[in-house]
Write a protein that holds these residues in place. Structure first.
Motif, PDB file in Angstrom:
ATOM      1  N   GLN A  13       7.974   8.667 -12.768  1.00  0.00           N
ATOM      2  CA  GLN A  13       9.402   8.519 -13.053  1.00  0.00           C
ATOM      3  C   GLN A  13       9.791   9.295 -14.314  1.00  0.00           C
ATOM      4  OE1 GLN A  13      10.924   4.627 -14.272  1.00  0.00           O
ATOM      5  NE2 GLN A  13      12.530   4.855 -12.731  1.00  0.00           N
ATOM      6  N   PHE A  14       8.990   9.200 -15.365  1.00  0.00           N
ATOM      7  CA  PHE A  14       9.301   9.924 -16.596  1.00  0.00           C
ATOM      8  C   PHE A  14       9.144  11.425 -16.382  1.00  0.00           C
ATOM      9  CE2 PHE A  14       8.409  11.578 -20.892  1.00  0.00           C
ATOM     10  CZ  PHE A  14       9.578  11.195 -21.511  1.00  0.00           C
ATOM     11  N   LEU A  15       8.153  11.844 -15.588  1.00  0.00           N
ATOM     12  CA  LEU A  15       7.977  13.259 -15.279  1.00  0.00           C
ATOM     13  C   LEU A  15       9.203  13.803 -14.541  1.00  0.00           C
ATOM     14  CD1 LEU A  15       6.195  15.805 -15.232  1.00  0.00           C
ATOM     15  CD2 LEU A  15       5.224  14.964 -13.100  1.00  0.00           C
ATOM     16  N   THR A  16       9.681  13.060 -13.537  1.00  0.00           N
ATOM     17  CA  THR A  16      10.887  13.460 -12.809  1.00  0.00           C
ATOM     18  C   THR A  16      12.073  13.517 -13.758  1.00  0.00           C
ATOM     19  OG1 THR A  16      10.041  12.408 -10.805  1.00  0.00           O
ATOM     20  CG2 THR A  16      12.387  12.891 -10.856  1.00  0.00           C
ATOM     21  N   PHE A  17      12.215  12.497 -14.594  1.00  0.00           N
ATOM     22  CA  PHE A  17      13.278  12.472 -15.598  1.00  0.00           C
ATOM     23  C   PHE A  17      13.166  13.707 -16.493  1.00  0.00           C
ATOM     24  CE2 PHE A  17      14.801  11.292 -19.838  1.00  0.00           C
ATOM     25  CZ  PHE A  17      16.079  10.849 -19.550  1.00  0.00           C
ATOM     26  N   GLY A  18      11.953  14.064 -16.864  1.00  0.00           N
ATOM     27  CA  GLY A  18      11.724  15.232 -17.715  1.00  0.00           C
ATOM     28  C   GLY A  18      12.132  16.540 -17.061  1.00  0.00           C
ATOM     29  N   ILE A  19      11.800  16.702 -15.788  1.00  0.00           N
ATOM     30  CA  ILE A  19      12.168  17.925 -15.067  1.00  0.00           C
ATOM     31  C   ILE A  19      13.694  18.029 -14.967  1.00  0.00           C
ATOM     32  CG2 ILE A  19      12.101  19.073 -12.813  1.00  0.00           C
ATOM     33  CD1 ILE A  19       9.196  17.885 -12.563  1.00  0.00           C
ATOM     34  N   ILE A  20      14.319  16.933 -14.610  1.00  0.00           N
ATOM     35  CA  ILE A  20      15.787  16.913 -14.547  1.00  0.00           C
ATOM     36  C   ILE A  20      16.350  17.148 -15.944  1.00  0.00           C
ATOM     37  CG2 ILE A  20      17.807  15.436 -14.125  1.00  0.00           C
ATOM     38  CD1 ILE A  20      16.100  14.169 -11.823  1.00  0.00           C
ATOM     39  N   VAL A  55      27.275  15.206 -15.832  1.00  0.00           N
ATOM     40  CA  VAL A  55      27.684  14.988 -14.437  1.00  0.00           C
ATOM     41  C   VAL A  55      26.538  15.306 -13.480  1.00  0.00           C
ATOM     42  CG1 VAL A  55      29.299  15.678 -12.627  1.00  0.00           C
ATOM     43  CG2 VAL A  55      30.110  15.390 -14.979  1.00  0.00           C
ATOM     44  N   GLY A  56      25.971  16.491 -13.605  1.00  0.00           N
ATOM     45  CA  GLY A  56      24.847  16.864 -12.746  1.00  0.00           C
ATOM     46  C   GLY A  56      23.640  15.979 -12.990  1.00  0.00           C
ATOM     47  N   SER A  57      23.418  15.634 -14.241  1.00  0.00           N
ATOM     48  CA  SER A  57      22.297  14.770 -14.597  1.00  0.00           C
ATOM     49  C   SER A  57      22.412  13.411 -13.913  1.00  0.00           C
ATOM     50  CB  SER A  57      22.247  14.587 -16.109  1.00  0.00           C
ATOM     51  OG  SER A  57      21.220  13.704 -16.466  1.00  0.00           O
ATOM     52  N   TYR A  58      23.606  12.881 -13.873  1.00  0.00           N
ATOM     53  CA  TYR A  58      23.816  11.576 -13.232  1.00  0.00           C
ATOM     54  C   TYR A  58      23.344  11.608 -11.781  1.00  0.00           C
ATOM     55  CZ  TYR A  58      26.139   7.854 -10.693  1.00  0.00           C
ATOM     56  OH  TYR A  58      26.393   6.801  -9.856  1.00  0.00           O
ATOM     57  N   ASN A  61      19.455  12.273 -11.450  1.00  0.00           N
ATOM     58  CA  ASN A  61      18.661  11.119 -11.858  1.00  0.00           C
ATOM     59  C   ASN A  61      18.799   9.955 -10.889  1.00  0.00           C
ATOM     60  OD1 ASN A  61      17.017  11.380 -14.336  1.00  0.00           O
ATOM     61  ND2 ASN A  61      18.935  12.197 -15.140  1.00  0.00           N
ATOM     62  N   MET A  62      19.985   9.728 -10.394  1.00  0.00           N
ATOM     63  CA  MET A  62      20.152   8.627  -9.445  1.00  0.00           C
ATOM     64  C   MET A  62      19.337   8.885  -8.175  1.00  0.00           C
ATOM     65  SD  MET A  62      21.806   6.358 -11.002  1.00  0.00           S
ATOM     66  CE  MET A  62      22.197   5.176  -9.739  1.00  0.00           C
ATOM     67  N   TYR A  63      19.408  10.095  -7.632  1.00  0.00           N
ATOM     68  CA  TYR A  63      18.702  10.407  -6.389  1.00  0.00           C
ATOM     69  C   TYR A  63      17.190  10.548  -6.570  1.00  0.00           C
ATOM     70  CZ  TYR A  63      23.034  11.195  -3.793  1.00  0.00           C
ATOM     71  OH  TYR A  63      24.238  11.029  -3.175  1.00  0.00           O
ATOM     72  N   PHE A  64      16.764  11.262  -7.603  1.00  0.00           N
ATOM     73  CA  PHE A  64      15.358  11.630  -7.709  1.00  0.00           C
ATOM     74  C   PHE A  64      14.540  10.753  -8.660  1.00  0.00           C
ATOM     75  CE2 PHE A  64      17.612  15.651  -6.658  1.00  0.00           C
ATOM     76  CZ  PHE A  64      17.158  15.747  -5.350  1.00  0.00           C
ATOM     77  N   THR A  65      15.104  10.367  -9.789  1.00  0.00           N
ATOM     78  CA  THR A  65      14.347   9.569 -10.756  1.00  0.00           C
ATOM     79  C   THR A  65      14.331   8.100 -10.369  1.00  0.00           C
ATOM     80  OG1 THR A  65      14.963  11.094 -12.525  1.00  0.00           O
ATOM     81  CG2 THR A  65      14.104   8.956 -13.199  1.00  0.00           C
ATOM     82  N   TYR A  66      15.508   7.576 -10.030  1.00  0.00           N
ATOM     83  CA  TYR A  66      15.635   6.136  -9.798  1.00  0.00           C
ATOM     84  C   TYR A  66      15.787   5.751  -8.332  1.00  0.00           C
ATOM     85  CZ  TYR A  66      16.020   6.216 -14.782  1.00  0.00           C
ATOM     86  OH  TYR A  66      15.743   6.434 -16.105  1.00  0.00           O
ATOM     87  N   VAL A 127      20.387   1.668 -15.571  1.00  0.00           N
ATOM     88  CA  VAL A 127      20.134   1.745 -14.139  1.00  0.00           C
ATOM     89  C   VAL A 127      19.664   0.382 -13.616  1.00  0.00           C
ATOM     90  CG1 VAL A 127      18.674   2.765 -12.340  1.00  0.00           C
ATOM     91  CG2 VAL A 127      19.773   4.215 -14.040  1.00  0.00           C
ATOM     92  N   LYS A 128      18.786  -0.269 -14.348  1.00  0.00           N
ATOM     93  CA  LYS A 128      18.325  -1.605 -13.908  1.00  0.00           C
ATOM     94  C   LYS A 128      19.471  -2.602 -13.874  1.00  0.00           C
ATOM     95  CE  LYS A 128      13.561  -1.003 -15.240  1.00  0.00           C
ATOM     96  NZ  LYS A 128      12.574  -1.123 -16.284  1.00  0.00           N
ATOM     97  N   LYS A 129      20.352  -2.516 -14.828  1.00  0.00           N
ATOM     98  CA  LYS A 129      21.480  -3.455 -14.893  1.00  0.00           C
ATOM     99  C   LYS A 129      22.447  -3.257 -13.724  1.00  0.00           C
ATOM    100  CE  LYS A 129      25.036  -5.135 -18.022  1.00  0.00           C
ATOM    101  NZ  LYS A 129      24.697  -6.528 -18.153  1.00  0.00           N
ATOM    102  N   PHE A 130      22.660  -2.006 -13.310  1.00  0.00           N
ATOM    103  CA  PHE A 130      23.622  -1.702 -12.264  1.00  0.00           C
ATOM    104  C   PHE A 130      22.960  -1.281 -10.960  1.00  0.00           C
ATOM    105  CE2 PHE A 130      25.904  -1.220 -16.237  1.00  0.00           C
ATOM    106  CZ  PHE A 130      27.026  -1.988 -15.974  1.00  0.00           C
ATOM    107  N   SER A 131      21.696  -1.621 -10.799  1.00  0.00           N
ATOM    108  CA  SER A 131      20.930  -1.238  -9.622  1.00  0.00           C
ATOM    109  C   SER A 131      21.445  -1.916  -8.361  1.00  0.00           C
ATOM    110  CB  SER A 131      19.462  -1.607  -9.826  1.00  0.00           C
ATOM    111  OG  SER A 131      18.729  -1.378  -8.649  1.00  0.00           O
ATOM    112  N   SER A 132      21.417  -1.168  -7.258  1.00  0.00           N
ATOM    113  CA  SER A 132      21.794  -1.736  -5.956  1.00  0.00           C
ATOM    114  C   SER A 132      20.606  -2.475  -5.333  1.00  0.00           C
ATOM    115  CB  SER A 132      22.274  -0.640  -5.015  1.00  0.00           C
ATOM    116  OG  SER A 132      21.234   0.301  -4.789  1.00  0.00           O
ATOM    117  N   LYS A 133      19.416  -2.375  -5.936  1.00  0.00           N
ATOM    118  CA  LYS A 133      18.190  -2.992  -5.401  1.00  0.00           C
ATOM    119  C   LYS A 133      17.893  -4.326  -6.081  1.00  0.00           C
ATOM    120  CE  LYS A 133      16.064   1.470  -4.528  1.00  0.00           C
ATOM    121  NZ  LYS A 133      15.021   2.386  -4.958  1.00  0.00           N
TER     122      LYS A 133
END
Length: 134
Positions: A13-20, A55-58, A61-66, A127-133
């Motif tokens: 997850q942190f690696l994906t966050f890092g790439i983004i 905007v792009g980061s959002y 990150n939503m699709y790929f990191t979280y 993300v955890k606070k507003f997660s749909s999961k």
């Protein structure tokens, strides 16, 4: 303590966050340089570059990191996760340029190692606070 840091930051997850983050940072720095070239004050240029690149980061990150679907709720909350990093980055840029007389165009790069982990931790909370999961 080291084990906790390793668990938090040495994972997929942190690696994906890092790439983004690399993509987002490149966009942010290009925008920052554009604004500095237009004679915008460095603190404001830093803030605008970060804010516009968010905007792009959002979406990435939503699709790929979280692995979350974007929603209005999380989109409105997302900037809160970036706020501490944006403020810290702008302050560091102003310090580098104003106090240490560093180069305006490259001052933003110095702030990256400091604000990236802060953004990751803040984003996890949002993300955890507003997660749909839930």
């Amino acid at each position: 303590m080291f084990a906790k840091l390793k668990e938090k930051f040495l994972n997929k997850q942190f690696l994906t966050f890092g790439i983004i983050g690399v993509i987002n940072t490149a966009v942010s720095i290009l925008l920052y340089m554009l604004f500095v070239g237009m004679q915008v004050q460095v603190g404001i240029a830093s803030f605008l570059g970060d804010t516009l690149s968010m905007v792009g980061s959002y979406f990435m990150n939503m699709y790929f990191t979280y692995k979350e679907k974007p929603s209005w709720k999380s989109a409105l909350a997302f900037p809160l996760s970036y706020l501490p990093g944006i403020v810290i980055s702008a302050l560091i840029v102003m310090l580098v340029v104003g106090v240490f007389h560093g180069p305006e165009k490259w001052a933003k790069l110095i702030s990256i190692p400091i604000y990236v982990p802060i953004n990751f931790l803040c984003m996890n909370v949002i993300v955890k606070k507003f997660s749909s999961k839930k």
